[in-house]
Enzyme design. Structure first.
Site, PDB file in Angstrom:
ATOM      1  N   GLU A   1       1.761  24.407  -8.502  1.00 42.35           N
ATOM      2  CA  GLU A   1       2.112  25.654  -9.182  1.00 42.35           C
ATOM      3  C   GLU A   1       0.922  26.577  -8.983  1.00 42.35           C
ATOM      4  O   GLU A   1      -0.146  26.356  -9.548  1.00 42.35           O
ATOM      5  CB  GLU A   1       2.406  25.405 -10.661  1.00 42.35           C
ATOM      6  CG  GLU A   1       3.191  26.538 -11.317  1.00 42.35           C
ATOM      7  CD  GLU A   1       2.298  27.644 -11.836  1.00 42.35           C
ATOM      8  OE1 GLU A   1       1.937  28.545 -11.035  1.00 42.35           O
ATOM      9  OE2 GLU A   1       1.981  27.622 -13.030  1.00 42.35           O
TER      10      GLU A   1
ATOM     11  N   CYS B   1       0.169  32.698 -15.217  1.00 40.58           N
ATOM     12  CA  CYS B   1       0.801  32.784 -13.892  1.00 40.58           C
ATOM     13  C   CYS B   1       2.078  33.608 -13.914  1.00 40.58           C
ATOM     14  O   CYS B   1       2.515  34.088 -12.862  1.00 40.58           O
ATOM     15  CB  CYS B   1       1.111  31.375 -13.373  1.00 40.58           C
ATOM     16  SG  CYS B   1      -0.368  30.389 -13.061  1.00 40.58           S
TER      17      CYS B   1
END
Length: 476
Positions: free
Chosen positions: A248, A284
């Site tokens: 990720e 994020c």
């Protein structure tokens, strides 16, 4: 409220080493506490212990794994204020957000406890032709074996939880390297795991620096690497050999505001401000690009500027603070330079832009050039940019004009537009009528393009940490 020092955890045991790592209060810049610093020998022992524990963890029954996870849930609840305070200090996260992350830590372990006892296989019909007459197929999932985790600084509790809790549920021993900038949350989780009946060697928590952690990537005894962080993850994948890899790697999340949102702009603005500026944009899936229809653009901009300019910044330990510091001054300087670059290219500063140390003002800009870093890269800080569109197809093109694809948001009442977004946006997830920053811990979470591969979310992580075994039986 913090201890004077914290041990690391090697094969379930606390280790107090002479070498210490300073943990800095991200708001004051002072040393808040110290943690024991493991060396290369400790990492080798951790990997060897996890490898040796694979059989015992596989034999550790689902109800036993569930009991461990339930113990953690109970202890996290008892220590929630301590966990939130540690998070506030080590990450500079406003205390209200810190309490929210503790809640998610608890929820993630609770979900894992529930999933631990429902890791099921299936029956397969093999009689698809005459030659397979009398054959039956069955599958079951078994633990993959020892696994490695590397987590970043921005969610020191919940990003650890999304790796550790599924590993326990799946029956996989693990070695965790939390960020050396924010190790406290992971070490407190390690302390609580040490209270349980997990088999010897089932876990190690080692706050190593990046170079020292290289064997977590390259050692073939480890069967999976789960990494959350920056684009260096692609390099790690290339070095990982035959092990499974999940990544990720961030994004520059966009949120579309459709033409039909004019009568609810106040609610939309509230969510955009939260999505762009909570924990100083260091997420994020922080809202970085706001793409608004021409019919609502000007009104949306006015409301956003007023709301953002009123945000209270300062000491994250105060409940009234919304915007705390970035992780360090270098991060704030980097983003300040991106703002300056955009302005030089013709961008307009709508509010914010100032910096003092690691504190960067909540910043809004428009007319940002397409080739500016604020358009192309992950800001990972309290900056959002605005852009207008005329047709929904144009909005989709704007969002897709990115190397990243983690999550996107779409505020619309038009079902056709919602479905088009789901179909056409190159994203791991599309959030309709909320910001891309929305996440619930049982949903599949992960990205497309440069944002990574694989999915988090407890059940999906358990699947990654499991192997499928097939049994075929023939009638005789």
């Amino acid at each position: 409220m913090l201890e004077k020092s914290y041990p690391y955890y090697l094969a379930n045991k606390a280790v107090k080493a002479r070498a210490k790592l300073d943990v800095i209060d991200k708001y004051t810049g002072k040393v808040a506490t110290r943690v024991a610093l493991p060396d290369a020998d400790a990492l080798e022992k951790a990997i060897a212990a996890a490898t040796a524990a694979a059989g015992a963890m596989k034999a550790f029954r689902p109800w036993q794994r569930q009991a461990v996870l339930e113990h953690c849930v109970a202890r996290f609840r008892e220590r929630k204020d301590e966990l939130a305070y540690a998070l506030c200090v080590e990450a500079g996260k406003p205390i209200n957000d810190a309490h929210g992350e503790v809640t998610r830590l608890i929820e993630t372990f609770k979900i894992a406890a529930e999933e631990a006892v429902r890791i099921n296989g299936e029956t397969i019909n093999l009689e698809i032709s005459e030659r397979a007459n009398g054959y039956q197929g069955f599958t079951r999932k078994v633990p993959l074996g020892p696994v490695a985790f590397i987590t970043p600084f921005n969610f020191p509790l919940n990003l650890v939880a999304h790796k550790v809790a599924p590993a326990i549920a799946a029956g996989c021993p693990f070695v965790l390297k939390p960020s050396e900038r924010t190790p406290l949350g992971a070490l407190i989780i390690g302390e609580i795991l040490a209270e349980t009946d997990l088999p010897k060697g089932a876990f190690s928590v080692l706050p190593l620096d990046g170079k020292a952690a290289a064997p977590l990537v390259t050692d073939p005894r480890l069967k999976l690497l789960s990494f959350t962080g920056g684009l260096i993850g692609w390099d790690l994948k290339a070095q990982a050999g035959h092990k499974k890899v999940t990544l990720e790697l961030g994004g520059n999340a966009a949120c579309i505001i459709d033409a039909d949102q004019g009568d609810r702009l106040d609610a939309v603005v509230d969510r955009l401000v939260f999505g762009a500026f909570y924990q100083s944009g260091q997420s994020c899936i922080s809202v970085q690009r706001i793409v608004a229809h021409d019919d609502v653009y000007d009104a949306l901009k006015r409301k956003l500027v007023a709301k953002v300019a009123a945000l209270k910044a300062g000491d994250p330990k105060k409940k009234s603070t919304f915007l705390g510091p970035m992780i360090d001054e270098a991060a704030a300087q980097r983003l300040e330079s991106w703002i300056a670059e955009a302005k030089k290219g013709g961008a307009r500063l709508l509010c914010g832009g100032g910096r003092k140390g690691s504190m960067l003002e909540a910043t809004l800009m428009d007319k940002v050039p397409r080739d500016a870093k604020l358009q192309r890269m992950e800001a990972f800080g309290p900056v959002a940019i605005l852009e207008r569109f005329m047709t929904f197809d144009e909005a989709v093109r704007i969002v897709n004009d990115s190397d990243f694809g983690l999550q996107a948001g779409v505020f619309t009442n038009d079902l056709r537009h919602a479905m088009l977004a789901w179909d056409a946006l190159e994203q791991g997830g599309v959030i309709v009528n909320d910001v891309p920053s929305f996440r619930v811990d049982n949903m599949p979470y992960g990205g497309a393009k440069s944002s990574g591969i694989g999915r988090e979310g407890v059940r999906y992580a358990i699947e990654d940490m499991s192997e499928l075994r097939l049994l075929v039986m023939r009638d005789v």
